[in-house]
Design a protein around this motif. Sequence first.
Motif, PDB file in Angstrom:
ATOM      1  N   ILE A 104      -1.277  -3.709   4.088  1.00  9.31           N
ATOM      2  CA  ILE A 104      -1.152  -3.934   2.651  1.00  9.31           C
ATOM      3  C   ILE A 104      -2.267  -3.201   1.907  1.00  9.31           C
ATOM      4  N   GLU A 133      -7.350  -1.332   0.910  1.00 12.30           N
ATOM      5  CA  GLU A 133      -6.523  -1.950   1.944  1.00 12.30           C
ATOM      6  C   GLU A 133      -7.040  -3.343   2.262  1.00 12.30           C
ATOM      7  N   THR A 166       3.405   1.867   4.028  1.00 13.19           N
ATOM      8  CA  THR A 166       2.479   0.823   3.597  1.00 13.19           C
ATOM      9  C   THR A 166       3.152  -0.111   2.602  1.00 13.19           C
ATOM     10  N   THR A 167       2.804  -1.387   2.652  1.00  9.42           N
ATOM     11  CA  THR A 167       3.215  -2.336   1.627  1.00  9.42           C
ATOM     12  C   THR A 167       2.203  -2.248   0.493  1.00  9.42           C
ATOM     13  N   ARG A 169       0.927  -3.359  -3.235  1.00 11.94           N
ATOM     14  CA  ARG A 169       0.995  -4.429  -4.227  1.00 11.94           C
ATOM     15  C   ARG A 169       0.381  -3.952  -5.541  1.00 11.94           C
ATOM     16  N   PRO A 180       9.235   2.889  -3.777  1.00 12.73           N
ATOM     17  CA  PRO A 180      10.132   2.835  -2.623  1.00 12.73           C
ATOM     18  C   PRO A 180      10.801   4.169  -2.306  1.00 12.73           C
ATOM     19  N   TYR A 184       7.418   3.661   0.548  1.00 10.38           N
ATOM     20  CA  TYR A 184       6.539   2.502   0.494  1.00 10.38           C
ATOM     21  C   TYR A 184       7.334   1.218   0.267  1.00 10.38           C
ATOM     22  N   VAL A 185       6.795   0.114   0.753  1.00  8.08           N
ATOM     23  CA  VAL A 185       7.329  -1.209   0.419  1.00  8.08           C
ATOM     24  C   VAL A 185       6.564  -1.673  -0.808  1.00  8.08           C
ATOM     25  N   HIS A 186       7.277  -2.011  -1.870  1.00  8.29           N
ATOM     26  CA  HIS A 186       6.618  -2.319  -3.139  1.00  8.29           C
ATOM     27  C   HIS A 186       6.748  -3.800  -3.494  1.00  8.29           C
ATOM     28  N   GLN A 187       5.626  -4.452  -3.689  1.00  8.44           N
ATOM     29  CA  GLN A 187       5.584  -5.831  -4.140  1.00  8.44           C
ATOM     30  C   GLN A 187       4.825  -5.904  -5.458  1.00  8.44           C
ATOM     31  N   THR A 204       2.057 -12.481  -3.540  1.00  5.67           N
ATOM     32  CA  THR A 204       1.581 -11.163  -3.943  1.00  5.67           C
ATOM     33  C   THR A 204       0.538 -11.280  -5.054  1.00  5.67           C
TER      34      THR A 204
END
Length: 262
Positions: A104, A133, A166-167, A169, A180, A184-187, A204
Amino acid sequence: MGNNKVGFFVCSRGQCRSKKNISRATGTWFENARLDLPRIFYLMFCFAYRTPHETVQREDFVKDGTILSSRTISDWYSYCREAVVIYQLDNQVVQGRIGGVGKIVQIDESKFGKRKYNKGKRVEGHWVLGMIEDGKEDLRLEVCPDNVRSAEVLIPLIRKHVTEGTTIRTDCWRAYDSLPEYGYVHQKVNHSDPVSPFVAEDGTHTQRIESQCRVVKQFFRKDNYNNTGNFSDVIVEFMWRRNNKLQKLDPFKRLIEAIKHV
């Protein structure tokens, strides 16, 4: 640098006898300096430990009847900063990117500056993108080119520092919506949510990067750096100092390393 400050090299072979003496400072960081070496190293030491100008002048150990001017101190602090910037940026490339699959990275953009007329919400200054990170201290900062924080500016900066998969945030700033599309994984956390403005329902949050940005702003306020023309260089200086502190390294020795690198 004065001819009697560091001495000369003299070649006694063949035709070289007719040539002028060559200063030992030629081709070094000290070339063309007008101060003697003890004072230069004194100013380097003061820069390394963030000594205020008034203290530099008061505690100057060189008693030759002259007083270091604020302009001279500023100039040498700038020379030291330039060396640090070159060293830090060259080594940042070696460090590579942060994050990765299953990791993250918190990201936030923050404006550094002063409120207009000390009131209202309008702030004049510089937009800075911060990335860190979870579980690590490897903070990344980038000054937004042309003071713009659009997707066209922010996404390339993120891709420069954060590994795909990577996630990430962030807050709900629309410039992040295309993350995305780049792997990337987006929160998100909605800071406008009246019920939970700091932590989303799934946990988050971006509190760590926001906290880091506050620390950076304190660094700038101490020396009144917010409106300087070399804002980007001072950001790099902060990162250099932060790394020294985290690694418990002597900043003066690190400055010498930076100068040798240049």
